[in-house]
Design a protein around this motif. Structure first.
Motif, PDB file in Angstrom:
ATOM      1  N   UNK A 212       1.890  13.965  -8.606  1.00  0.00           N
ATOM      2  CA  UNK A 212       1.183  14.781  -8.896  1.00  0.00           C
ATOM      3  C   UNK A 212       0.486  15.324 -10.102  1.00  0.00           C
ATOM      4  N   UNK A 213       1.741  15.013 -11.305  1.00  0.00           N
ATOM      5  CA  UNK A 213       1.092  15.293 -11.926  1.00  0.00           C
ATOM      6  C   UNK A 213       0.041  13.926 -12.869  1.00  0.00           C
ATOM      7  N   UNK A 214       0.071  12.782 -12.362  1.00  0.00           N
ATOM      8  CA  UNK A 214      -1.664  12.270 -12.639  1.00  0.00           C
ATOM      9  C   UNK A 214      -1.247  11.153 -13.995  1.00  0.00           C
ATOM     10  N   UNK A 215      -0.273  10.891 -14.229  1.00  0.00           N
ATOM     11  CA  UNK A 215       0.518  10.387 -14.713  1.00  0.00           C
ATOM     12  C   UNK A 215      -0.009   8.586 -14.932  1.00  0.00           C
ATOM     13  N   UNK A 216      -0.828   8.441 -15.771  1.00  0.00           N
ATOM     14  CA  UNK A 216      -1.773   6.781 -16.116  1.00  0.00           C
ATOM     15  C   UNK A 216      -0.483   6.161 -15.693  1.00  0.00           C
ATOM     16  N   UNK A 217       0.598   5.582 -16.437  1.00  0.00           N
ATOM     17  CA  UNK A 217       1.656   4.147 -15.896  1.00  0.00           C
ATOM     18  C   UNK A 217       2.226   4.727 -14.139  1.00  0.00           C
ATOM     19  N   UNK A 218       2.134   5.673 -13.646  1.00  0.00           N
ATOM     20  CA  UNK A 218       2.103   5.894 -12.604  1.00  0.00           C
ATOM     21  C   UNK A 218       1.381   6.330 -11.443  1.00  0.00           C
ATOM     22  N   UNK A 219      -0.047   6.673 -11.529  1.00  0.00           N
ATOM     23  CA  UNK A 219      -0.925   7.078 -10.391  1.00  0.00           C
ATOM     24  C   UNK A 219      -1.503   6.255  -9.769  1.00  0.00           C
ATOM     25  N   UNK A 220      -1.148   5.932  -9.014  1.00  0.00           N
ATOM     26  CA  UNK A 220      -2.454   4.708  -8.042  1.00  0.00           C
ATOM     27  C   UNK A 220      -3.387   5.617  -7.770  1.00  0.00           C
ATOM     28  N   UNK A 221      -3.807   6.957  -8.210  1.00  0.00           N
ATOM     29  CA  UNK A 221      -5.180   7.560  -7.426  1.00  0.00           C
ATOM     30  C   UNK A 221      -4.973   7.618  -5.629  1.00  0.00           C
ATOM     31  N   UNK A 222      -6.473   8.171  -5.016  1.00  0.00           N
ATOM     32  CA  UNK A 222      -5.667   8.535  -4.101  1.00  0.00           C
ATOM     33  C   UNK A 222      -5.906   7.176  -2.718  1.00  0.00           C
ATOM     34  N   UNK A 223      -6.056   7.399  -1.205  1.00  0.00           N
ATOM     35  CA  UNK A 223      -6.229   6.250  -0.112  1.00  0.00           C
ATOM     36  C   UNK A 223      -4.215   6.298  -0.239  1.00  0.00           C
ATOM     37  N   UNK A 224      -3.445   7.485  -0.257  1.00  0.00           N
ATOM     38  CA  UNK A 224      -2.053   6.847  -0.481  1.00  0.00           C
ATOM     39  C   UNK A 224      -1.733   6.227  -1.852  1.00  0.00           C
ATOM     40  N   UNK A 225      -2.242   6.319  -2.589  1.00  0.00           N
ATOM     41  CA  UNK A 225      -1.910   5.835  -4.383  1.00  0.00           C
ATOM     42  C   UNK A 225      -2.796   3.804  -4.323  1.00  0.00           C
ATOM     43  N   UNK A 226      -3.232   3.515  -3.243  1.00  0.00           N
ATOM     44  CA  UNK A 226      -4.253   2.385  -3.110  1.00  0.00           C
ATOM     45  C   UNK A 226      -5.421   2.371  -3.853  1.00  0.00           C
ATOM     46  N   UNK A 227      -5.959   3.256  -4.147  1.00  0.00           N
ATOM     47  CA  UNK A 227      -6.948   3.592  -4.855  1.00  0.00           C
ATOM     48  C   UNK A 227      -7.018   2.442  -5.590  1.00  0.00           C
ATOM     49  N   UNK A 228      -6.583   2.319  -6.882  1.00  0.00           N
ATOM     50  CA  UNK A 228      -6.583   1.439  -8.019  1.00  0.00           C
ATOM     51  C   UNK A 228      -6.130  -0.146  -7.289  1.00  0.00           C
ATOM     52  N   UNK A 229      -5.714   0.069  -6.577  1.00  0.00           N
ATOM     53  CA  UNK A 229      -5.265  -1.907  -6.186  1.00  0.00           C
ATOM     54  C   UNK A 229      -6.623  -2.330  -5.776  1.00  0.00           C
ATOM     55  N   UNK A 230      -7.083  -1.524  -4.968  1.00  0.00           N
ATOM     56  CA  UNK A 230      -8.720  -1.721  -3.678  1.00  0.00           C
ATOM     57  C   UNK A 230      -9.184  -1.754  -4.946  1.00  0.00           C
ATOM     58  N   UNK A 231      -9.635  -1.795  -6.057  1.00  0.00           N
ATOM     59  CA  UNK A 231     -10.445  -1.007  -7.050  1.00  0.00           C
ATOM     60  C   UNK A 231      -9.977  -2.726  -8.068  1.00  0.00           C
ATOM     61  N   UNK A 232      -8.903  -2.746  -8.079  1.00  0.00           N
ATOM     62  CA  UNK A 232      -8.694  -3.995  -8.572  1.00  0.00           C
ATOM     63  C   UNK A 232      -9.298  -5.301  -8.071  1.00  0.00           C
ATOM     64  N   UNK A 233      -9.321  -5.669  -6.973  1.00  0.00           N
ATOM     65  CA  UNK A 233      -9.614  -6.326  -5.199  1.00  0.00           C
ATOM     66  C   UNK A 233     -11.382  -6.978  -5.971  1.00  0.00           C
ATOM     67  N   UNK A 234     -11.585  -5.433  -5.714  1.00  0.00           N
ATOM     68  CA  UNK A 234     -12.906  -5.388  -5.653  1.00  0.00           C
ATOM     69  C   UNK A 234     -13.858  -5.679  -6.820  1.00  0.00           C
ATOM     70  N   UNK A 235     -13.558  -5.132  -8.248  1.00  0.00           N
ATOM     71  CA  UNK A 235     -13.849  -5.833  -9.466  1.00  0.00           C
ATOM     72  C   UNK A 235     -13.556  -6.881  -9.802  1.00  0.00           C
ATOM     73  N   UNK A 236     -12.221  -7.655  -9.543  1.00  0.00           N
ATOM     74  CA  UNK A 236     -12.185  -8.020  -9.484  1.00  0.00           C
ATOM     75  C   UNK A 236     -12.652  -9.890  -9.140  1.00  0.00           C
ATOM     76  N   UNK A 237     -12.706  -9.255  -8.060  1.00  0.00           N
ATOM     77  CA  UNK A 237     -13.944 -11.264  -7.275  1.00  0.00           C
ATOM     78  C   UNK A 237     -15.011 -10.686  -7.675  1.00  0.00           C
ATOM     79  N   UNK A 238     -15.591  -9.890  -8.614  1.00  0.00           N
ATOM     80  CA  UNK A 238     -16.610 -10.078  -8.885  1.00  0.00           C
ATOM     81  C   UNK A 238     -17.379 -11.043 -10.362  1.00  0.00           C
ATOM     82  N   UNK A 239     -15.349 -10.495 -11.721  1.00  0.00           N
ATOM     83  CA  UNK A 239     -15.448 -11.171 -12.094  1.00  0.00           C
ATOM     84  C   UNK A 239     -15.105 -12.539 -12.213  1.00  0.00           C
ATOM     85  N   UNK A 240     -14.380 -12.719 -11.417  1.00  0.00           N
ATOM     86  CA  UNK A 240     -13.737 -13.865 -11.221  1.00  0.00           C
ATOM     87  C   UNK A 240     -14.629 -15.684 -11.115  1.00  0.00           C
ATOM     88  N   UNK A 241     -14.341 -16.465 -11.467  1.00  0.00           N
ATOM     89  CA  UNK A 241     -15.359 -17.861 -11.715  1.00  0.00           C
ATOM     90  C   UNK A 241     -14.556 -18.271 -10.425  1.00  0.00           C
TER      91      UNK A 241
END
Length: 311
Positions: A212-241
Motif C-alpha cells: 500500500x505504501x509502494x516502498x520500492x524495495x517491496x512493491x512489485x507494481x500492478x498485476x498483483x505485484x508481478x509487473x516488475x518481474x514481467x518487465x524484467x523478462x521482456x526487457x531482459x530478453x532484449x538485452x541478452x546475447x
C-alpha cells in the motif's frame, strides 16, 4: 554514505569477521516472535546487536567496535541504550550489511530468506553456464548478495549490480569490498534504463508484493505485484546475447490452478528462447500478506524460479 562512513563500516565488518560473527536472517514474522520472548528485550552479544536489532548497553561492545559504529553513523540512541541501524547477515562465508529490523523506510535494503533461496538456486544453475559469462548484471541488486556471488564464481567476468536505491548501492559497495571482489561495478538504474550494451547473464530478485505504501524495495507494481518481474523478462530478453541466460527469482500471487505470471510471459519465452525452465521453489510464502488489500482473491503466494536461455 561518505567515504569515511564507508571505510569505518568496512573496518567494522572485518572486526565482526575476526570475532567469528555469524547470523542467518529470518522472516520478519519470525524475527518479531523471537524478539518478543522473555529475556530478549535487549542484546547480550554481537548477534543480538547486529542480527536481532536489539537495543544494547554501550559497554557490551569493545570500545573500538563501538567507535567504528559511531564513525560509520549507524548508532541510534534510545535513552541509556543504543541500537544499530544496520544488520549484518551471513551468506556462505560472506558477511553483508543491510537494513535493521523492522524494514519500514522507503530506502530500506532488504535481506532475508528470499535472498538465500535466490542465491542458492542461482548457484545450482551455474554449471549450465559452462566457462561462465563475460558480462553479467544483477537487476535490483540491493546489498549485492547475488552480484558478489557471481563476481566470486567468475572472476574473469565484468559484473554489474544495479538499483534505484542509492543506500542499497552504497551498502553493496561496502559489501563488495568486504568480500574482496575486484570485478564488481555498481550503477544506479531503473531496471535496464541506466545500462548500455548487452549481457550473457542477467539475474534478478525483484520486489513482488502489493504494498500500500509502494516502498520500492517491496512493491512489485500492478498485476498483483508481478509487473516488475514481467518487465524484467521482456526487457531482459532484449538485452541478452544469443545463448545467454536470464535467471529470475520472484513471487507470484496465485488464484486457482492458473499462474497468471507464467501465462503472461510464456509466448515470449517460446518465441525467444531455445530452452527455458520454470518451477515453484516454495508453494506458500508471505502467507500473512493475503489479508492485505489487493489479495482478496489470492489463494497463495508462490516463490518461483525462471531460467531462460536465449535462442
Amino acid at each position: 554514505m561518505n567515504p569515511s562512513h564507508a571505510t569505518a563500516l568496512l573496518s567494522l565488518g572485518n572486526s565482526l569477521r575476526q570475532a567469528g560473527y555469524r547470523f542467518m536472517t529470518v522472516t520478519p514474522s519470525t524475527h518479531r516472535r523471537i524478539n518478543c520472548r522473555p529475556g530478549n528485550e535487549r542484546a547480550l552479544d554481537l548477534r543480538g546487536i547486529f542480527g536481532w536489532s536489539r537495543p544494547f548497553a554501550p559497554d557490551l561492545l569493545p570500545p573500538r567496535m563501538l567507535a567504528l559504529m559511531r564513525e560509520a553513523g549507524i548508532v541510534k540512541e534510545e535513552g541509556s541504550l543504543l541500537r544499530s541501524t544496520l544488520r549484518v547477515s551471513t551468506l556462505g562465508e560472506q558477511l553483508l550489511f543491510h537494513s535493521a529490523y523492522p524494514t519500514d523506510a522507503d530506502d530500506s535494503v532488504f535481506f532475508g530468506p528470499d535472498t538465500y533461496r535466490f542465491v542458492g538456486t542461482m548457484e545450482r544453475a551455474f554449471p549450465w553456464l559452462g566457462s561462465g559469462p563475460t558480462r553479467a548484471v544483477d537487476i535490483g541488486c540491493g546489498g549485492g548478495a547475488a552480484a558478489i556471488t557471481i563476481a566470486h564464481k567468475f572472476p574473469h567476468a565484468e559484473v554489474i549490480g544495479t538499483d534505484v536505491n542509492e543506500k542499497a548501492l552504497a551498502l553493496a559497495a561496502v559489501n563488495g569490498r568486504l568480500a574482496r571482489t575486484a570485478n564488481l561495478a555498481l550503477r544506479r538504474s531503473d531496471l535496464f534504463d541506466g545500462l548500455e550494451g548487452d549481457f550473457d547473464l542477467i539475474v534478478s530478485n525483484p520486489p513482488y508484493i502489493l504494498d500500500e505504501d509502494e516502498r520500492p524495495y517491496r512493491h512489485g507494481g500492478g498485476e498483483r505485484g508481478a509487473e516488475i518481474s514481467r518487465r524484467i523478462v521482456e526487457e531482459g530478453l532484449e538485452r541478452l546475447r544469443p545463448g545467454g541466460s536470464l535467471m529470475l527469482y520472484t513471487g507470484v500471487a496465485i488464484s486457482g490452478p492458473d499462474d497468471h505470471f507464467l501465462d503472461s510471459v510464456r509466448a515470449l519465452l517460446e518465441r525467444a528462447c531455445g530452452n527455458w525452465h520454470y518451477e515453484e521453489l516454495d508453494p506458500d510464502i508471505f502467507g500473512g500478506q493475503l489479508g492485505e488489500p489487493g489479495y482478496e482473491e489470492v489463494e497463495r503466494i508462490a516463490a518461483v524460479w525462471l531460467h531462460a536461455v536465449k535462442r
